[in-house]
Design an enzyme around this catalytic site. Structure first.
Site, PDB file in Angstrom:
ATOM      1  N   TYR A  14      60.759  43.815  39.410  1.00 32.30           N
ATOM      2  CA  TYR A  14      61.049  45.106  40.313  1.00 32.30           C
ATOM      3  C   TYR A  14      62.308  44.783  41.103  1.00 32.30           C
ATOM      4  O   TYR A  14      62.166  44.138  42.987  1.00 32.30           O
ATOM      5  CB  TYR A  14      59.688  44.549  41.776  1.00 32.30           C
ATOM      6  CG  TYR A  14      58.523  45.122  41.643  1.00 32.30           C
ATOM      7  CD1 TYR A  14      57.669  46.244  42.212  1.00 32.30           C
ATOM      8  CD2 TYR A  14      57.961  44.176  41.030  1.00 32.30           C
ATOM      9  CE1 TYR A  14      56.718  45.903  40.932  1.00 32.30           C
ATOM     10  CE2 TYR A  14      55.992  44.714  40.439  1.00 32.30           C
ATOM     11  CZ  TYR A  14      55.488  45.514  40.906  1.00 32.30           C
ATOM     12  OH  TYR A  14      54.382  45.837  41.111  1.00 32.30           O
ATOM     13  N   TYR A 141      45.359  45.183  44.096  1.00 29.17           N
ATOM     14  CA  TYR A 141      46.215  45.467  42.675  1.00 29.17           C
ATOM     15  C   TYR A 141      45.515  45.282  41.937  1.00 29.17           C
ATOM     16  O   TYR A 141      45.063  43.240  41.383  1.00 29.17           O
ATOM     17  CB  TYR A 141      47.323  44.292  43.384  1.00 29.17           C
ATOM     18  CG  TYR A 141      48.298  43.745  42.189  1.00 29.17           C
ATOM     19  CD1 TYR A 141      48.985  44.899  42.067  1.00 29.17           C
ATOM     20  CD2 TYR A 141      48.470  43.093  40.971  1.00 29.17           C
ATOM     21  CE1 TYR A 141      50.106  45.181  41.530  1.00 29.17           C
ATOM     22  CE2 TYR A 141      49.035  43.604  39.800  1.00 29.17           C
ATOM     23  CZ  TYR A 141      50.520  44.541  39.946  1.00 29.17           C
ATOM     24  OH  TYR A 141      50.906  44.778  38.956  1.00 29.17           O
ATOM     25  N   ASP A 242      37.387  43.396  38.769  1.00 28.55           N
ATOM     26  CA  ASP A 242      38.910  42.025  38.107  1.00 28.55           C
ATOM     27  C   ASP A 242      38.872  40.865  38.913  1.00 28.55           C
ATOM     28  O   ASP A 242      40.213  40.627  39.576  1.00 28.55           O
ATOM     29  CB  ASP A 242      39.892  43.489  38.950  1.00 28.55           C
ATOM     30  CG  ASP A 242      41.545  43.076  38.636  1.00 28.55           C
ATOM     31  OD1 ASP A 242      42.033  41.867  37.740  1.00 28.55           O
ATOM     32  OD2 ASP A 242      42.451  43.556  38.452  1.00 28.55           O
ATOM     33  N   LYS A 271      45.958  36.261  32.429  1.00 20.77           N
ATOM     34  CA  LYS A 271      46.908  35.075  33.716  1.00 20.77           C
ATOM     35  C   LYS A 271      46.678  33.644  32.695  1.00 20.77           C
ATOM     36  O   LYS A 271      47.008  33.693  31.437  1.00 20.77           O
ATOM     37  CB  LYS A 271      46.514  35.461  34.449  1.00 20.77           C
ATOM     38  CG  LYS A 271      47.313  36.626  35.083  1.00 20.77           C
ATOM     39  CD  LYS A 271      47.227  35.851  36.954  1.00 20.77           C
ATOM     40  CE  LYS A 271      48.123  37.511  37.408  1.00 20.77           C
ATOM     41  NZ  LYS A 271      49.244  37.406  37.583  1.00 20.77           N
TER      42      LYS A 271
HETATM   43  C1  PLP Z   1      44.343  41.329  39.878  1.00 18.90           C
HETATM   44  C2  PLP Z   1      44.722  41.574  38.982  1.00 18.90           C
HETATM   45  N1  PLP Z   1      44.930  42.545  38.337  1.00 18.90           N
HETATM   46  C3  PLP Z   1      46.011  43.208  37.386  1.00 18.90           C
HETATM   47  C4  PLP Z   1      47.397  42.412  37.384  1.00 18.90           C
HETATM   48  C5  PLP Z   1      48.404  42.391  36.296  1.00 18.90           C
HETATM   49  O1  PLP Z   1      48.458  41.842  35.116  1.00 18.90           O
HETATM   50  P1  PLP Z   1      49.670  41.473  34.137  1.00 18.90           P
HETATM   51  O2  PLP Z   1      50.617  41.290  34.719  1.00 18.90           O
HETATM   52  O3  PLP Z   1      49.199  40.292  33.351  1.00 18.90           O
HETATM   53  O4  PLP Z   1      49.295  42.686  33.829  1.00 18.90           O
HETATM   54  C6  PLP Z   1      47.325  41.317  37.765  1.00 18.90           C
HETATM   55  C7  PLP Z   1      48.419  40.517  38.073  1.00 18.90           C
HETATM   56  O5  PLP Z   1      48.651  40.243  38.990  1.00 18.90           O
HETATM   57  C8  PLP Z   1      45.446  41.070  39.211  1.00 18.90           C
HETATM   58  O6  PLP Z   1      46.735  40.113  39.444  1.00 18.90           O
END
Ligand code: PLP
Length: 428
Positions: A14, A141, A242, A271
């Site tokens: 970004y 997100y 997620d 992560k």
């Molecule tokens: C809840 C959530 N889902 C998906 C993602 C995307 O993961 P990546 O950055 O490894 O593609 C993130 C990244 O911050 C996240 O916090």
């Protein structure tokens, strides 16, 4: 380091090529410390975007990586399998909710989300129903790839930029009742209304359980999640959780859905899966979903990335699971939560603080005005900490191994930033 080259040629997340912001050169990292090129050490309050839960340069993770790289660092996963993937998937099946029996390994969090959405679409296609909508929450997100972005908050991820290309999904109001507040049943009204209206078109609900991370650092009441599960069952819609940000202990439970004692149909992990050593993600689902998908027209699940099940990443993930199995993370995240609970409310007396929130190893200070990134970042570095806010949100997600003194230092740095008007946009 050639920072001039970096500034001229390298895109950081970004950032603008016209007005690149300062980047701090890190030469090594150990424990909770990031060491800058000039030798200064910063306490990392971010766990490198919430991933390095055991800290940097961990002997057990290092050993696993060294051992595996001497065996093989990569091999294709089509038609081939290997011990690190088998060990990891055994662990994931054992540690997550009992119905989750099938694991799809992929490369990043965003891809895990893509995979989960494709699973849900193929599931309904196999059942002979055309459902192509997803219901999600405002302030969420889920990643930066197109499908993940399409279920991320439309304003935060600037859907307007990609209009005409990005699929349109359904957004319900995000929950207002905080984790520690008195539950208000009306929080579910909008979600229920949207599900009632559109359920015939909805393949799945996708959301972040308990903590909405990069979309606003909101920590919400477990009863909301319980209500979502109940409504998904009532309307026969799949539930994708997620847990890419929350998984592996971050909220004080191994998985955030445990706060609500519910189980998802599909679960996304990433992560901290490798203890933050390298990129790897997993999408888990039930036998019912997996077998329905595979009984459909395609006869299989249609996805297969080149680096799927990378042995090096799996071996390090296994070592991370071994550390988690020692269960110190519970006392560690509990201690961090207690410290946040004691110290963050004191900051609410500051006129620049709108609200503070905490859960497990997550502490959030929401300011009344947006930070000035360049100056607040420089201020934090001066204070010997690495904290990277966004918008009005100054938050800490430190490694679980952080000591009480290190957490004190992080909170003190946030406090001192609040006293520096130049750290905030409308005051500088
Ligand atoms: C809840 C959530 N889902 C998906 C993602 C995307 O993961 P990546 O950055 O490894 O593609 C993130 C990244 O911050 C996240 O916090």
């Amino acid at each position: 380091m050639d920072l001039a080259f970096d500034r001229r040629h390298i895109w950081h997340p970004y950032t603008s090529t016209l007005t690149p912001l300062t980047c701090y050169p890190v030469s090594r990292a150990h424990g909770v410390y990031l060491q800058l090129e000039d030798g200064r050490e910063l306490i990392d309050g971010m766990s490198s975007w919430w991933s390095t839960i055991h800290g940097y340069n961990h002997p057990h993770l290092n050993q696993a990586a060294h051992q595996q790289i001497d065996q093989m660092s990569h091999v294709m996963f089509g038609g081939i399998t290997h011990q690190p993937a088998i060990d990891l998937c055994k662990q994931l099946v054992a540690m997550t909710a009992e119905p989750l029996q099938h694991v799809f390994l992929a490369d990043s969090g965003s891809v895990a989300v893509e995979v989960s959405l494709k699973m849900a679409l193929q599931y309904w296609q196999a059942k002979g129903e055309s459902r192509s909508q997803f219901l999600t929450l405002r302030d969420g997100y889920h990643g930066d790839t197109f499908a993940a972005m399409s279920v991320t908050d439309p304003d935060n991820s600037m859907h307007s930029l990609y209009k005409g290309f990005l699929p349109q999904h359904i957004f319900a109001q995000s929950p207002k009742t905080g984790f520690w507040q008195q539950w208000d049943e009306s929080d579910l009204d909008d979600f229920k209304a949207k599900l009632t209206l559109h359920h015939h078109d909805i393949a799945a609900v996708i959301l972040e359980p308990i903590v909405q991370g990069a979309g606003g650092m909101r920590i919400y009441h477990p009863k909301f999640l319980q209500g979502v599960r109940r409504l998904c069952d009532e309307f026969g819609v799949l539930l994708i959780l997620d847990e890419i940000a929350t998984g592996f202990g971050r909220t004080g439970k191994l998985f955030a859905y445990e706060h609500a004692q519910i189980e998802p149909d599909i679960l996304c992990l990433g992560k901290a899966l490798t203890g933050g050593y390298m990129t790897l993600s997993a999408t888990l689902t039930t036998s019912h979903v997996a077998n329905t998908v595979c009984g459909g027209e395609a006869g299989c699940f249609m996805h297969g990335p080149t680096f799927m099940g990378n042995p090096l990443a799996c071996a390090v993930a296994n070592a991370s699971m071994e550390i988690l199995a020692q269960e110190e993370w519970q006392a560690q995240t509990q201690a961090i939560e207690t410290q946040f609970a004691q110290q963050l409310p004191l900051l609410t007396e500051h006129p620049l603080v709108k609200e503070v929130r905490w859960l497990g190893a997550i502490g959030v200070v929401e300011a009344t005005t947006a930070v000035n990134m360049e100056t607040i970042q420089a201020h934090f570095v001066e204070q010997g900490v690495w904290i990277r806010p966004f918008g009005k949100l100054i938050y800490m997600m430190p490694p679980f191994i952080s000591t009480p003194q290190q957490i004190d230092t992080l909170i003190a740095a946030v406090h001192s930033a609040l006293n520096r008007p130049e750290c905030f946009q409308s005051l500088s």
